[in-house]
Design a protein around this motif. Structure first.
Motif, PDB file in Angstrom:
ATOM      1  N   VAL A  37      70.652  12.478 -79.100  1.00 24.06           N
ATOM      2  CA  VAL A  37      69.576  12.356 -80.093  1.00 24.06           C
ATOM      3  C   VAL A  37      69.893  11.240 -81.082  1.00 24.06           C
ATOM      4  O   VAL A  37      69.014  10.452 -81.456  1.00 24.06           O
ATOM      5  CB  VAL A  37      69.361  13.701 -80.818  1.00 24.06           C
ATOM      6  CG1 VAL A  37      68.412  13.534 -81.996  1.00 24.06           C
ATOM      7  CG2 VAL A  37      68.818  14.740 -79.849  1.00 24.06           C
ATOM      8  N   LEU A  38      71.151  11.137 -81.505  1.00 27.05           N
ATOM      9  CA  LEU A  38      71.536  10.052 -82.413  1.00 27.05           C
ATOM     10  C   LEU A  38      71.302   8.688 -81.777  1.00 27.05           C
ATOM     11  O   LEU A  38      70.819   7.754 -82.434  1.00 27.05           O
ATOM     12  CB  LEU A  38      73.002  10.205 -82.825  1.00 27.05           C
ATOM     13  CG  LEU A  38      73.336  11.401 -83.724  1.00 27.05           C
ATOM     14  CD1 LEU A  38      74.833  11.481 -83.966  1.00 27.05           C
ATOM     15  CD2 LEU A  38      72.595  11.306 -85.043  1.00 27.05           C
ATOM     16  N   ARG A  39      71.611   8.567 -80.497  1.00 25.77           N
ATOM     17  CA  ARG A  39      71.367   7.285 -79.810  1.00 25.77           C
ATOM     18  C   ARG A  39      69.878   6.986 -79.748  1.00 25.77           C
ATOM     19  O   ARG A  39      69.449   5.847 -79.944  1.00 25.77           O
ATOM     20  CB  ARG A  39      71.962   7.320 -78.397  1.00 25.77           C
ATOM     21  CG  ARG A  39      73.485   7.243 -78.350  1.00 25.77           C
ATOM     22  CD  ARG A  39      73.991   6.978 -76.957  1.00 25.77           C
ATOM     23  NE  ARG A  39      73.663   8.039 -76.017  1.00 25.77           N
ATOM     24  CZ  ARG A  39      74.423   9.098 -75.799  1.00 25.77           C
ATOM     25  NH1 ARG A  39      75.570   9.245 -76.456  1.00 25.77           N
ATOM     26  NH2 ARG A  39      74.078  10.016 -74.920  1.00 25.77           N
ATOM     27  N   SER A  40      69.084   8.004 -79.475  1.00 27.46           N
ATOM     28  CA  SER A  40      67.631   7.806 -79.390  1.00 27.46           C
ATOM     29  C   SER A  40      67.043   7.408 -80.734  1.00 27.46           C
ATOM     30  O   SER A  40      66.161   6.543 -80.814  1.00 27.46           O
ATOM     31  CB  SER A  40      66.956   9.077 -78.869  1.00 27.46           C
ATOM     32  OG  SER A  40      67.358   9.356 -77.539  1.00 27.46           O
ATOM     33  N   LEU A  41      67.514   8.029 -81.814  1.00 30.56           N
ATOM     34  CA  LEU A  41      67.029   7.679 -83.141  1.00 30.56           C
ATOM     35  C   LEU A  41      67.354   6.233 -83.482  1.00 30.56           C
ATOM     36  O   LEU A  41      66.523   5.505 -84.044  1.00 30.56           O
ATOM     37  CB  LEU A  41      67.624   8.618 -84.190  1.00 30.56           C
ATOM     38  CG  LEU A  41      67.061  10.035 -84.225  1.00 30.56           C
ATOM     39  CD1 LEU A  41      67.949  10.942 -85.065  1.00 30.56           C
ATOM     40  CD2 LEU A  41      65.645  10.036 -84.783  1.00 30.56           C
ATOM     41  N   ALA A  42      68.567   5.806 -83.150  1.00 29.29           N
ATOM     42  CA  ALA A  42      68.951   4.417 -83.423  1.00 29.29           C
ATOM     43  C   ALA A  42      68.111   3.452 -82.595  1.00 29.29           C
ATOM     44  O   ALA A  42      67.634   2.429 -83.096  1.00 29.29           O
ATOM     45  CB  ALA A  42      70.432   4.220 -83.125  1.00 29.29           C
ATOM     46  N   LEU A  43      67.903   3.790 -81.336  1.00 28.82           N
ATOM     47  CA  LEU A  43      67.172   2.902 -80.438  1.00 28.82           C
ATOM     48  C   LEU A  43      65.703   2.803 -80.813  1.00 28.82           C
ATOM     49  O   LEU A  43      65.128   1.705 -80.833  1.00 28.82           O
ATOM     50  CB  LEU A  43      67.307   3.417 -78.999  1.00 28.82           C
ATOM     51  CG  LEU A  43      66.668   2.587 -77.891  1.00 28.82           C
ATOM     52  CD1 LEU A  43      67.306   1.209 -77.814  1.00 28.82           C
ATOM     53  CD2 LEU A  43      66.804   3.310 -76.550  1.00 28.82           C
ATOM     54  N   GLU A  44      65.081   3.919 -81.147  1.00 28.86           N
ATOM     55  CA  GLU A  44      63.634   3.945 -81.347  1.00 28.86           C
ATOM     56  C   GLU A  44      63.218   3.607 -82.770  1.00 28.86           C
ATOM     57  O   GLU A  44      62.156   2.992 -82.984  1.00 28.86           O
ATOM     58  CB  GLU A  44      63.079   5.322 -80.979  1.00 28.86           C
ATOM     59  CG  GLU A  44      61.555   5.387 -80.999  1.00 28.86           C
ATOM     60  CD  GLU A  44      61.023   6.694 -80.457  1.00 28.86           C
ATOM     61  OE1 GLU A  44      60.342   6.662 -79.415  1.00 28.86           O
ATOM     62  OE2 GLU A  44      61.280   7.748 -81.077  1.00 28.86           O
ATOM     63  N   THR A  45      64.019   3.991 -83.776  1.00 29.09           N
ATOM     64  CA  THR A  45      63.590   3.809 -85.167  1.00 29.09           C
ATOM     65  C   THR A  45      64.556   2.977 -85.995  1.00 29.09           C
ATOM     66  O   THR A  45      64.340   2.827 -87.203  1.00 29.09           O
ATOM     67  CB  THR A  45      63.395   5.171 -85.863  1.00 29.09           C
ATOM     68  OG1 THR A  45      64.662   5.837 -86.000  1.00 29.09           O
ATOM     69  CG2 THR A  45      62.435   6.047 -85.073  1.00 29.09           C
ATOM     70  N   GLY A  46      65.636   2.430 -85.396  1.00 24.35           N
ATOM     71  CA  GLY A  46      66.595   1.662 -86.170  1.00 24.35           C
ATOM     72  C   GLY A  46      67.406   2.501 -87.123  1.00 24.35           C
ATOM     73  O   GLY A  46      67.942   2.006 -88.123  1.00 24.35           O
ATOM     74  N   GLY A  76      72.798  -5.080 -90.261  1.00 21.74           N
ATOM     75  CA  GLY A  76      72.823  -5.444 -88.848  1.00 21.74           C
ATOM     76  C   GLY A  76      72.449  -4.321 -87.907  1.00 21.74           C
ATOM     77  O   GLY A  76      71.550  -3.519 -88.194  1.00 21.74           O
ATOM     78  N   ASP A  77      73.153  -4.225 -86.802  1.00 26.12           N
ATOM     79  CA  ASP A  77      72.852  -3.328 -85.700  1.00 26.12           C
ATOM     80  C   ASP A  77      72.998  -1.863 -86.127  1.00 26.12           C
ATOM     81  O   ASP A  77      74.083  -1.454 -86.562  1.00 26.12           O
ATOM     82  CB  ASP A  77      73.805  -3.637 -84.540  1.00 26.12           C
ATOM     83  CG  ASP A  77      73.487  -2.869 -83.272  1.00 26.12           C
ATOM     84  OD1 ASP A  77      72.664  -1.930 -83.317  1.00 26.12           O
ATOM     85  OD2 ASP A  77      74.059  -3.216 -82.224  1.00 26.12           O
ATOM     86  N   PRO A  78      71.960  -1.051 -85.999  1.00 28.32           N
ATOM     87  CA  PRO A  78      72.071   0.353 -86.408  1.00 28.32           C
ATOM     88  C   PRO A  78      73.037   1.154 -85.551  1.00 28.32           C
ATOM     89  O   PRO A  78      73.478   2.232 -85.973  1.00 28.32           O
ATOM     90  CB  PRO A  78      70.641   0.879 -86.256  1.00 28.32           C
ATOM     91  CG  PRO A  78      70.011  -0.027 -85.256  1.00 28.32           C
ATOM     92  CD  PRO A  78      70.616  -1.379 -85.501  1.00 28.32           C
ATOM     93  N   ALA A  79      73.365   0.655 -84.366  1.00 26.71           N
ATOM     94  CA  ALA A  79      74.323   1.357 -83.516  1.00 26.71           C
ATOM     95  C   ALA A  79      75.762   1.171 -83.992  1.00 26.71           C
ATOM     96  O   ALA A  79      76.658   1.892 -83.554  1.00 26.71           O
ATOM     97  CB  ALA A  79      74.191   0.877 -82.071  1.00 26.71           C
ATOM     98  N   ASP A  80      76.000   0.208 -84.875  1.00 23.14           N
ATOM     99  CA  ASP A  80      77.324  -0.034 -85.442  1.00 23.14           C
ATOM    100  C   ASP A  80      77.540   0.945 -86.590  1.00 23.14           C
ATOM    101  O   ASP A  80      76.784   0.935 -87.569  1.00 23.14           O
ATOM    102  CB  ASP A  80      77.410  -1.478 -85.942  1.00 23.14           C
ATOM    103  CG  ASP A  80      78.790  -1.829 -86.484  1.00 23.14           C
ATOM    104  OD1 ASP A  80      79.610  -0.908 -86.715  1.00 23.14           O
ATOM    105  OD2 ASP A  80      79.047  -3.029 -86.697  1.00 23.14           O
ATOM    106  N   PRO A  81      78.555   1.798 -86.523  1.00 24.22           N
ATOM    107  CA  PRO A  81      78.775   2.793 -87.587  1.00 24.22           C
ATOM    108  C   PRO A  81      78.981   2.168 -88.964  1.00 24.22           C
ATOM    109  O   PRO A  81      78.770   2.834 -89.983  1.00 24.22           O
ATOM    110  CB  PRO A  81      80.036   3.539 -87.130  1.00 24.22           C
ATOM    111  CG  PRO A  81      80.085   3.331 -85.657  1.00 24.22           C
ATOM    112  CD  PRO A  81      79.514   1.963 -85.408  1.00 24.22           C
TER     113      PRO A  81
END
Length: 484
Positions: free
Chosen positions: A83-92, A316-321
């Motif tokens: 779910v965390l990955r999906s949130l980052a991917l879909e909504t930044g 920057g990238d929302p996937a970066d902690p």
């Protein structure tokens, strides 16, 4: 992330028209997958299925409803990483905000589960001998839930959990910017948890076509309530239409939230609180601090430390902690931020930090000397921008804060707590946090605002007031005599 289809009557379905649109990542711009582009036909099907399911679901035992919601909480907790990955991917959505959403919704579902056992009425005193009177709460029927993209998991969950727990059925319309995390994901989780078909239905739509689905919900006599979270202009139009149909709505709308830093505040703490409150999820939360009022005796120190703190926030990238400020949701949002800052600067405002777009991001930005007639000073600017105004006292700050037509949340930072509470009592907002920033929420709290920020409250503690009807029921224990 899977292709997003409607969920109607317990089954996945394409749009009746066969149309789809592309769900794109706000960070990369890449296509995540296709989404069903629904219309009035799809909405009517969903409403009909919700209506058909209401009779059974409203009569389901409290244990059944509770079990479904508790299972859903466990399923969501187990799916946390995905779910965390999906949130980052879909909504930044960065990892911090994603974690806040997941944790909130797990608690929301577990608290909503106990609504099934909440008292459903009360005995009333009657002056007629031999009469027993009761006020009985009953579920209303089909609830239309319209949720935004910015905290998609949380705000869709908030829109549906209380109504479902109380025995209603729901048609959920997620934002076109978050059709999976705000819509289809909920259908997956609740279906797996054992929610019967038709109790929750999800209908998605293409960009620019939200009104078609909303109008279908408003026009249908089978839909008894609407709850909506979004902008004040959209909420006003929805309320006008609902009023002409005598349909009750719950509205949580825009915020222009003030944070007041009194002259006796701990400056270091105030700086940390303001940075968090203004820039969490790149300022794309209705609770974010938009205006900071700081008392003159500490203003120079506060501004210097605040500007330095903000300028150093990683973007920057929302996937970066490590990222604090990720991408804004789309190009239109980015252009709006740039235009409003440019307009304010041309009118005399000064930028202390940020202010230069870095597509798809807008960096955390601090402005001072913003003229009161600019858009930035008057309306909710949904992004990582905050204005700071120096005031002579916290009392003056309250007066300035109350001039806004919006009234969601405010905060007051002061070592003198009794004084801060007196200031809080004068603030024309629905929520005040003393010695904290503006972003706080718990599932059981009455969340909502005053003035142009909406009607009604969200929250497990007040859900029964919004999503049940009171029926006066009387029983004669003996025959009564009639005058003719």
């Amino acid at each position: 992330m899977p292709a997003v289809r409607h969920f109607i009557g317990g089954h996945w379905a394409d749009a009746a028209s066969g149309r789809t649109y592309d769900n794109r990542s706000p960070w990369s711009g890449e296509v995540i997958g296709p989404v069903a582009a629904g219309d009035e036909t799809d909405a009517q099907r969903a409403i009909e299925q919700a209506h058909l399911a209401f009779g059974t679901w409203s009569q389901a035992s409290p244990a059944h409803r509770q079990t479904v919601l508790l299972r859903a909480a466990d399923i969501l907790a187990d799916r946390r990483a995905g779910v965390l990955r999906s949130l980052a991917l879909e909504t930044g959505c960065g990892s911090q905000v994603g974690a806040i959403q997941v944790d909130f919704v797990v608690k929301l579902l577990r608290q909503a589960a106990q609504l099934a056992y909440r008292p459903v009425g009360e005995l009333l005193a009657s002056d007629i001998p031999g009469t027993r009177a009761m006020a009985v709460r009953r579920p209303v029927g089909v609830v239309g839930a319209i949720a935004p993209w910015n905290a998609s998991l949380t705000l869709s969950g908030r829109a549906i959990a209380g109504p479902l727990a109380l025995g209603n059925t729901v048609v959920l319309k997620p934002s076109e910017e978050a059709p999976y995390t705000g819509g289809a994901l909920w259908a997956e989780i609740l279906h797996e948890a054992g929610l019967p078909g038709g109790v929750l239905n999800v209908v998605t739509h293409a960009p620019g076509e939200a009104g078609v689905i909303a109008d279908a919900l408003l026009d249908s006599r089978r839909v008894k309530r609407i709850n909506f979270t979004g902008s004040t202009p959209t909420g006003r139009r929805l309320a006008e239409k609902a009023g002409s149909r005598l349909k009750r709505v719950v509205l949580q709308l825009s915020g222009q939230n003030p944070m007041i830093v009194a002259e006796d505040a701990d400056v270091g703490y105030a700086v940390e609180a303001a940075a968090y409150g203004a820039f969490l999820h790149q300022g794309q939360l209705c609770m974010c601090a938009r205006r900071v009022y700081v008392a003159r005796p500490i203003a120079d120190e506060f501004l210097a430390r605040f500007a330095a703190k903000v300028a150093a926030l990683p973007t920057g990238d929302p996937a970066d902690p490590a990222t604090v400020v990720g991408p804004v949701i789309n190009e239109w949002a980015l252009a709006t931020l740039e235009r409003r800052v440019t307009q304010a600067v041309e009118a005399g405002a000064r930028i202390l930090a940020g202010g230069v777009p870095r597509p798809p991001c807008y960096p955390a930005t601090v402005l001072v000397d913003v003229p009161p007639d600019t858009e930035l000073a008057q309306v909710e600017t949904f992004g990582p921008i905050v204005t700071v105004e120096v005031v002579e006292s916290a009392e003056e700050a309250v007066e300035l804060a109350n001039r806004s037509d919006l009234g969601l949340v405010a905060s007051v930072i002061s070592r003198d707590v009794p004084r801060a509470l007196r200031l809080a009592a004068r603030l024309e907002v629905g929520i005040v946090h003393v010695n904290d920033q503006t972003i706080n929420d718990e599932p059981q709290m009455p969340f909502g605002g005053v003035k142009d920020t909406g009607w009604g409250r969200f929250g497990i503690g007040v859900a029964a007031e919004e999503f049940t009807e009171i029926q006066w029921l009387s029983v004669r224990e003996q025959d009564r005599s009639f005058p003719f």
